[in-house]
Structure formats: structure tokens, C-alpha cells
Design a protein around this motif. Sequence first.
Motif, PDB file in Angstrom:
ATOM      1  N   ASN A   1       3.384   2.193  -4.812  1.00 53.39           N
ATOM      2  CA  ASN A   1       2.362   2.681  -5.840  1.00 53.39           C
ATOM      3  C   ASN A   1       2.117   1.479  -6.759  1.00 53.39           C
TER       4      ASN A   1
ATOM      5  N   ILE B   1       4.945  -5.927   4.835  1.00 51.34           N
ATOM      6  CA  ILE B   1       4.279  -4.786   4.081  1.00 51.34           C
ATOM      7  C   ILE B   1       5.178  -3.936   3.363  1.00 51.34           C
TER       8      ILE B   1
ATOM      9  N   VAL C   1       0.263   1.469   6.000  1.00 47.44           N
ATOM     10  CA  VAL C   1       1.365   0.689   6.041  1.00 47.44           C
ATOM     11  C   VAL C   1       1.895   0.688   7.756  1.00 47.44           C
TER      12      VAL C   1
ATOM     13  N   ASP D   1       0.862  -1.214  -0.087  1.00 45.62           N
ATOM     14  CA  ASP D   1      -0.136  -0.128  -0.076  1.00 45.62           C
ATOM     15  C   ASP D   1       1.047   1.326   0.016  1.00 45.62           C
ATOM     16  N   TYR D   2       0.197   2.390  -0.565  1.00 50.32           N
ATOM     17  CA  TYR D   2       1.209   3.655  -0.551  1.00 50.32           C
ATOM     18  C   TYR D   2       0.764   4.666   0.610  1.00 50.32           C
ATOM     19  N   GLU D   3      -0.134   4.145   1.435  1.00 45.92           N
ATOM     20  CA  GLU D   3      -0.906   5.134   2.204  1.00 45.92           C
ATOM     21  C   GLU D   3      -0.224   4.842   3.450  1.00 45.92           C
ATOM     22  N   SER D   4       0.220   6.039   4.394  1.00 47.99           N
ATOM     23  CA  SER D   4       1.342   5.732   5.330  1.00 47.99           C
ATOM     24  C   SER D   4       0.544   5.013   6.695  1.00 47.99           C
TER      25      SER D   4
ATOM     26  N   GLN E   1       5.803  -0.383   1.220  1.00 44.35           N
ATOM     27  CA  GLN E   1       5.058   1.056   0.745  1.00 44.35           C
ATOM     28  C   GLN E   1       5.569   1.368  -0.514  1.00 44.35           C
TER      29      GLN E   1
ATOM     30  N   SER F   1       0.060  -1.940   9.485  1.00 44.94           N
ATOM     31  CA  SER F   1       0.189  -3.068   9.104  1.00 44.94           C
ATOM     32  C   SER F   1       1.495  -3.754   9.648  1.00 44.94           C
ATOM     33  N   GLN F   2       2.563  -2.739   9.617  1.00 41.45           N
ATOM     34  CA  GLN F   2       3.608  -3.156  10.325  1.00 41.45           C
ATOM     35  C   GLN F   2       3.524  -3.600  11.770  1.00 41.45           C
TER      36      GLN F   2
END
Length: 269
Positions: free
Chosen positions: A131, A127, A112, A106-109, A129, A115-116
Motif C-alpha cells: 500500500n 511487482i 499484482v 500495487d495492493y490490488e491482487s 504488493q 503483472s507477475q
Amino acid sequence: MTENATWVPESVDQEIPSAARLYDYLLGGAHNFAADRALGEKFVAALPSGRDVARLNRAFLRRAVAFMAQQGIRQFLDIGSGIPTVGNVHEIAQAADPRARVVYVDYESVAVAHSQMLLEDNDNATIIQANLVEPGVILGHPEARRLLDFDEPVGLIMAGVFHFVSHDHDAPAIVAQYRDALVSGSYLALSHFTADISPAEMAGVVEVMRRSADPIHTRTRAEITELFTGFELVEPGLVGTARWRPDRPEQAADQPGGSQIYAGVGRKL
């Protein structure tokens, strides 16, 4: 007003709503901000079945992963995975086989960061990060190479994410780059907003999402089918999320919000 929580990276602008946090809100999650919730209410005003649409898309993801696991898939690449919620891919896959490996992207902070935290003690899931429009970055990422063996079949998941790719991009070419990295016997699970069924409502949704960091770009059934080039769609083909191998077939036709998103699973030839 900003919200202070351990799951909020300092770099996140809480005043700009994102699709990942909007989706979390529609699913009843807690990892969203006031701006996301405000946008969510406008989303539901434009599409009254919006919460059902989100729920049914999530249910499709669960069934698709379970199906791929039944076909022997033991490694998954989930592009646009979003903020973790009930029924994550690694939970479904590792229930079938604890050795199953999952790479989320995913690119959304916030997605991420959360998830981490969730995956901190899971050696078989990670995960990245990135696009989705940069397949080379994702496919060549050290974490993807660490967990995924591209000489063996992979379950590629693009559930409810490709409608954030604008028509300025060559969507079939992007999917083809992922497809070409997969061996025969791999699978693609994909779902995508369409305006085919309710054009007026979807026009309202598109207008609402213009105010977010992630505008929506609907595609027709034909355009979404083209994304499966090189894959053979399994039964029942490309259908509304509620109709893709439902747990209770007798209720599938009556599900509110069950046709705004097309969904399908294909096997690489």
C-alpha cells in the motif's frame, strides 16, 4: 456469478469493484469483473468524459516516463501501477534503454497477479504488493532494493493513485518519505483528480466511488502542488493531463476530460 480465469486469484471477491479494475475497464481492458463494469457505467454516467479522463491520464504517464528517460533516468518506481495495459512503464523505459529497471507497486491482487505473469521473463522489472501509504515497507522491500540503486536518480511515479488516499492521512508527509529516499536529480510524476474545474460532476464521481473498495478523495490545485514540495516543477507546471507536453499541442485545449485530473513532473532539488 464469478469468472474463472488464470489471472483471478482465489482470494479476490469479484462482487466488490476496485479502482484498478475500473480503470482497466475504462481503458477498454479485459481484466475486470461484472461489478467493475457496472460501477464503470455509473462512473461514466456521473462523468461523461470518464473514458477520456482515463485515456488522457494514461497518455500523461507515457509522456512523463519518456521525458524522464530523456533526462537520463534509468530506474523507475511506479506506485499504484494498476493492471498492465498498453504503454506500461517498463515498455517505455526499456525502449529507451533495455537495461532500464522498473519496480511496480500495487495492493490490488488482480493487478499484482497479472503483472507477475507479464514480467515473468523480464529480469529488470518486478511487482511488489503493498500500500502506498506505507513508504517504509515499499522502499525497504527486498525487490525494490534488488533492482533500484537509491544512490542514483530514480523516476518516482504516482499517476492517478493519490486521490485514493483519504484526507485522514497526511498526504504531503507520505510523499516526503519517498522524496527523502531519493537523491537530487530524481523525478516525481504525479496526477490527481480535482474538483476545481467541474465540482458538480466530481461530486457525482465521488459518490459513485463510495460503493467501491477505493473511494476517491479530490484535492485542490494548491493541495496537489504541495505534494511536489522539494521538487521543482518542470514546464508547463501543474496542468490538466491533456496540457502536459502534449504530442499535438494544437489539440490539447479541446480534449474532453483533459482538466479533471491535474498532472505534473518535478525534479528533486
